[in-house]
Write an enzyme that holds these catalytic residues in place. Sequence first.
Site, PDB file in Angstrom:
ATOM      1  CG  LEU A 258      -2.089  -1.019   1.141  1.00 53.78           C
ATOM      2  CD1 LEU A 258      -2.851  -1.037   2.462  1.00 53.78           C
ATOM      3  CD2 LEU A 258      -3.030  -0.702  -0.008  1.00 53.78           C
ATOM      4  NE  ARG A 262      -1.837   4.173   1.811  1.00 55.41           N
ATOM      5  CZ  ARG A 262      -1.717   3.561   2.979  1.00 55.41           C
ATOM      6  NH1 ARG A 262      -0.550   3.599   3.630  1.00 55.41           N
ATOM      7  NH2 ARG A 262      -2.725   2.905   3.507  1.00 55.41           N
ATOM      8  CG  PHE A 392      -8.302   3.359  -5.749  1.00 52.83           C
ATOM      9  CD1 PHE A 392      -9.088   2.235  -5.622  1.00 52.83           C
ATOM     10  CD2 PHE A 392      -8.114   3.879  -7.021  1.00 52.83           C
ATOM     11  CE1 PHE A 392      -9.680   1.639  -6.731  1.00 52.83           C
ATOM     12  CE2 PHE A 392      -8.700   3.295  -8.130  1.00 52.83           C
ATOM     13  CZ  PHE A 392      -9.488   2.175  -7.986  1.00 52.83           C
ATOM     14  CD  GLU A 393      -3.350   1.645  -3.802  1.00 54.06           C
ATOM     15  OE1 GLU A 393      -3.046   0.915  -2.850  1.00 54.06           O
ATOM     16  OE2 GLU A 393      -3.274   1.287  -4.988  1.00 54.06           O
ATOM     17  N   GLY A 394      -6.351   2.810   0.753  1.00 51.74           N
ATOM     18  CA  GLY A 394      -6.627   3.372   2.077  1.00 51.74           C
ATOM     19  C   GLY A 394      -7.320   4.706   1.919  1.00 51.74           C
TER      20      GLY A 394
END
Length: 585
Positions: A258, A262, A392-394
């Site tokens: 992740l 990011r 997305f991505e957290g």
Amino acid sequence: MTTTATRHQGGSWLVSDTTDIFTPERLNEDHRLIAATALEFMTNEVLPALDRLEQKDWTLARELVAKSGSLGLIGSDVPEELGGVGLDKASSVIIGEAIGRSASFATTLGAQTGLAIIPILCFGTDEQKQKYLPGISSGEIVGAYALSESGSGSDALAARARADRQPDGSFVLSGEKMWITNGGFADLFIVFAKVDGESFSAFLIERGFAGVSNGKEEHKMGLHGSSTTPLILQDVRVPATALLGEIGRGHKVALNTLNYGRFKLAAMCSGGAKLVLGEAAAYAATRRQFNEPIASFGAIRHKLGEMTARVYGVESALYRTTGLMDGSLAGGTDLPRALEEFAIEAAALKVAASEMLDVVTDENVQIHGGNGFVKDYPAERYYRDARVNRIFEGTNEINRLLVPGMLARRAVKGTLPLIAAAKALQDELLAPPSLPSSASADALGAERAIVNGMKKVGLAVLGTAMQTYGEKLGDQQEVLSFTSDIIMDVFVAESALLRAMQAAADDVNRAALHEAAARIIVHTALNRVDAASREALACLAQGDTLRTLLAAQRRWLKSTPANLVTARRALADELVQRRKYPFEP
């Protein structure tokens, strides 16, 4: 590519002075050739195929993935001996920016280049790397990342998918994963499940394993040209060699993946925003109202100038982080450690880039007026496609909590001298007031003083929060979010400032425009930092203590307003004249 900044640790820019960073202007000729190749591929192959991709033509999607693999656009992070091209992170960012011109294809390829490759590259055995990485790099094998579940999105460790150990050492996996990019046609899935219901772990699951299937395509708001489905695992028996990393260490695989995701998402947002800028400028130059092109109207020039400055700020922070990562890797740090080291920057970039793209796509719709709300113009698609980047991505909310949380943990561990810096600020508060120092005589001297003041405010707020709440700081999400906004604004503003100062020192083309963009970024950040810090401090103190902190905050943020109208007009006029992002070659 090694600069003074490459010797810094992640987050160290908040507690130390930086004078030199890596910028797009310092890309070499090889980098520019890579950019040209990627942009040519997108222009000639992907963008003309968008309608077919949005009709769910996954055969075409696979063909485009394979073509990008043949051009070396997938395996930039993979060593040559494993079938990749072994390039630096600057090359990966360049490719990501180019691919970002199609949000749907960027999502497809992003799952391939980051979410599929990075877990195997960082945590796979030699046999796993040899088996999968050459095929993923060439595009022959399409990968996907299966972390989320319907009940465990941000709380990934609450996953219910199970991997039950068998007497012969194999595993049987059961469960359902949600929102899987490339789910409809991927060959290989990075799947996270709890071994015996307890130990969160990662596995390499091939589509051909019995019991692996995908559900129906999701009907999404945007990204209609990318496949998103559930992944269904029904008593899937896999060999012991399918385990990726160690049992119970799946969180290391997930978090490092992740972190890089990011970082790469920020590159794709940056590239997408540049495309939107060019289209907004072209439309404003040709759309006439009241017998004038709307690009001549002050309200439109304000929008175009502000959009350009926002892209410049994110791009500056993105390439600064790229230089830090490449410098760290060149110094002998392995990739997993580098991803952990710069996790703060990756989280900040993800938030800043996704929110910048939302502003740019929204303003593009507004510039198009009614035409921006219909499918006859691409403005409508850009707007819908951009929205998911904040998830997305957290989610951006999670990433906002991560930035000050990671800084605080590093401070407590002693790996970042944040506590000493906060103590120095406290001593400054208790000392008799000193005469204000005059700003530097150089063109951006006032802005440099503002950035230094914002750093002090960020340190004061974070230090006060740590002192007030101690180990329970993580429960104070509002305070953490305010603190995060301040810190992220500092990072982007300082990056833009340093880039503009280097542009002037290096006498690059359009150095005056660099100065204009940096001035906009710094002064608009100042207003946000002022508001966020006042809210945060009011939560942290009261009475005389609060009055003392607010007095210091006013002193640190004291400045003379700048004429940003002129700066925005300069950027807007250059954008309209060139019909593309002014800082591209």
